[in-house]
Write an enzyme that holds these catalytic residues in place. Structure first.
Site, PDB file in Angstrom:
ATOM      1  N   THR A   1      51.202   8.332   3.083  1.00  0.00           N
ATOM      2  CA  THR A   1      52.498   7.709   2.826  1.00  0.00           C
ATOM      3  C   THR A   1      52.540   6.321   3.453  1.00  0.00           C
ATOM      4  O   THR A   1      51.530   5.814   3.959  1.00  0.00           O
ATOM      5  CB  THR A   1      53.640   8.627   3.328  1.00  0.00           C
ATOM      6  OG1 THR A   1      54.888   8.114   2.846  1.00  0.00           O
ATOM      7  CG2 THR A   1      53.673   8.714   4.852  1.00  0.00           C
TER       8      THR A   1
ATOM      9  N   GLY B   1      55.914  -1.688  -3.578  1.00  0.00           N
ATOM     10  CA  GLY B   1      54.792  -1.176  -2.792  1.00  0.00           C
ATOM     11  C   GLY B   1      54.173   0.042  -3.449  1.00  0.00           C
ATOM     12  O   GLY B   1      54.320   0.266  -4.656  1.00  0.00           O
ATOM     13  N   GLY B   2      53.494   0.872  -2.648  1.00  0.00           N
ATOM     14  CA  GLY B   2      52.803   2.024  -3.201  1.00  0.00           C
ATOM     15  C   GLY B   2      53.721   2.997  -3.906  1.00  0.00           C
ATOM     16  O   GLY B   2      53.432   3.465  -5.011  1.00  0.00           O
TER      17      GLY B   2
ATOM     18  N   LYS C   1      49.683   3.630   1.200  1.00  0.00           N
ATOM     19  CA  LYS C   1      49.457   4.084  -0.171  1.00  0.00           C
ATOM     20  C   LYS C   1      48.616   3.121  -1.003  1.00  0.00           C
ATOM     21  O   LYS C   1      47.889   3.550  -1.902  1.00  0.00           O
ATOM     22  CB  LYS C   1      50.798   4.336  -0.871  1.00  0.00           C
ATOM     23  CG  LYS C   1      51.537   5.556  -0.352  1.00  0.00           C
ATOM     24  CD  LYS C   1      52.843   5.765  -1.105  1.00  0.00           C
ATOM     25  CE  LYS C   1      53.570   6.990  -0.594  1.00  0.00           C
ATOM     26  NZ  LYS C   1      54.843   7.227  -1.329  1.00  0.00           N
TER      27      LYS C   1
ATOM     28  N   SER D   1      57.210  17.748   4.804  1.00  0.00           N
ATOM     29  CA  SER D   1      56.017  18.146   4.060  1.00  0.00           C
ATOM     30  C   SER D   1      55.301  19.365   4.645  1.00  0.00           C
ATOM     31  O   SER D   1      54.804  20.198   3.884  1.00  0.00           O
ATOM     32  CB  SER D   1      55.043  16.966   3.963  1.00  0.00           C
ATOM     33  OG  SER D   1      55.571  15.974   3.104  1.00  0.00           O
TER      34      SER D   1
ATOM     35  N   TYR E   1      64.079  10.568   1.228  1.00  0.00           N
ATOM     36  CA  TYR E   1      64.666  11.911   1.230  1.00  0.00           C
ATOM     37  C   TYR E   1      65.014  12.406   2.628  1.00  0.00           C
ATOM     38  O   TYR E   1      65.584  13.488   2.779  1.00  0.00           O
ATOM     39  CB  TYR E   1      63.742  12.921   0.522  1.00  0.00           C
ATOM     40  CG  TYR E   1      62.488  13.299   1.277  1.00  0.00           C
ATOM     41  CD1 TYR E   1      62.468  14.404   2.123  1.00  0.00           C
ATOM     42  CD2 TYR E   1      61.324  12.569   1.130  1.00  0.00           C
ATOM     43  CE1 TYR E   1      61.324  14.766   2.814  1.00  0.00           C
ATOM     44  CE2 TYR E   1      60.169  12.919   1.811  1.00  0.00           C
ATOM     45  CZ  TYR E   1      60.171  14.020   2.646  1.00  0.00           C
ATOM     46  OH  TYR E   1      59.030  14.369   3.327  1.00  0.00           O
TER      47      TYR E   1
ATOM     48  N   ASN F   1      48.725   8.703  -3.101  1.00  0.00           N
ATOM     49  CA  ASN F   1      49.382   9.427  -2.011  1.00  0.00           C
ATOM     50  C   ASN F   1      48.698  10.755  -1.717  1.00  0.00           C
ATOM     51  O   ASN F   1      49.170  11.515  -0.878  1.00  0.00           O
ATOM     52  CB  ASN F   1      50.858   9.695  -2.354  1.00  0.00           C
ATOM     53  CG  ASN F   1      51.014  10.795  -3.394  1.00  0.00           C
ATOM     54  OD1 ASN F   1      50.225  10.887  -4.340  1.00  0.00           O
ATOM     55  ND2 ASN F   1      52.024  11.623  -3.235  1.00  0.00           N
TER      56      ASN F   1
END
Length: 277
Positions: free
Chosen positions: A64, A130-131, A68, A17, A223, A89
């Site tokens: 994250t 979950g989130g 979340k 990120s 990812y 998020n």
């Protein structure tokens, strides 16, 4: 003026990120810093970490796993879909307080359409409530899924998500899957991993070994690494694979626009972070 951003989470040391947001800033001529913030390492809980960021002049933070769902109680929902979803998020620090958004939701919709065009998702098995799972399930409903079957070892989370989807998308049938339903996937068009299994430090897959079926498509929210056991399993079932990298990219683009108020040059950013001419 430097745009100060960050990511709050647990297992985030290998996230990409920072590179994405710094590239977004460069594309519009803004200097960006992007800090990795692990509350446990700093002896803080989530509210204290958010308060520190706000006091330190952050424009906003991404959030994250595992925060979340809990972060939604620390900020006002930025739009109605986030209130229904119950997870966020992306937190923006504004003059009138903290605002919660979910660019996992908008990013998944954008990633799916970029890869599959107007083809609807069909009937989908979603692993993880979950989130991240909440955002993707809401995205599938928005994309016109004909049915969504949910599996998570936390049964109350599944029930809560089914209720939330039914409230926001009454025409979409969301039901609960049992562990036995994961072995034979013949009735599904797509399969989705929204669990942490497969990410760096959490090896494995939520699908059992030897799962059978014929899938049209599959998506893994993980990812890092990009090639996961879940990807290998669904590939053997014939699935055209949508990588978590695509969600990472689109959710980041959407989050940066919320943080900065300016849309980045998307194709320039893509070339920079993929090292393509």
């Amino acid at each position: 003026m430097t745009l100060r951003l960050g990511l709050i989470g647990g297992n985030i040391t290998q996230t990409r990120s920072p590179a994405l947001h710094i590239a977004c800033g460069l594309s519009i001529g803004r200097n960006v810093t992007y800090d990795l913030l692990i509350p446990q390492e700093q002896g803080l809980d989530l509210p204290a970490m958010l308060a520190r960021c706000e006091k330190s002049g952050f424009a906003g933070v991404n959030v994250t796993y595992p925060f979340k769902e809990t972060v939604i109680g620390e900020a006002q929902a930025g739009d109605l879909i986030v209130a229904d979803m119950g997870s966020s998020n992306t937190i923006c620090f504004t003059a009138t307080g903290k605002r919660a958004f979910n660019t996992d939701y908008t990013g998944f919709v954008a990633a799916f359409r970029a890869h599959y065009g107007n083809t609807p998702p069909g009937r989908v098995l979603v692993l993880g409530a979950g989130g991240g799972g909440r955002a993707v399930v809401f995205g599938l409903a928005a994309l016109g899924a004909t049915g969504i079957q949910l599996y998570d070892t936390d049964a109350p989370k599944v029930e809560a998500l089914i209720t939330a989807v039914g409230h926001a998308f009454p025409d979409v049938a969301a039901t609960k899957a049992g562990a036995s339903d994961l072995h034979a996937l013949e009735d599904f068009d797509g399969a989705v991993n929204c669990t942490p299994l497969g990410m760096a430090g959490k090896p494995g897959s939520p699908l059992p070994a030897g799962a059978t079926g014929s899938l049209r498509w599959a998506f893994d929210a993980v990812y890092t690494p990009e090639h996961t056991l879940f990807r290998e399993q669904t590939g053997k079932l014939g699935a055209d694979f949508l990588s978590g990298w695509d969600l990472y990219f689109h959710q980041g683009i959407h989050a940066f626009e919320l943080f900065s108020g300016v849309a980045p040059d998307v194709e320039w950013v893509r070339r920079v972070i993929t090292h393509r001419p």
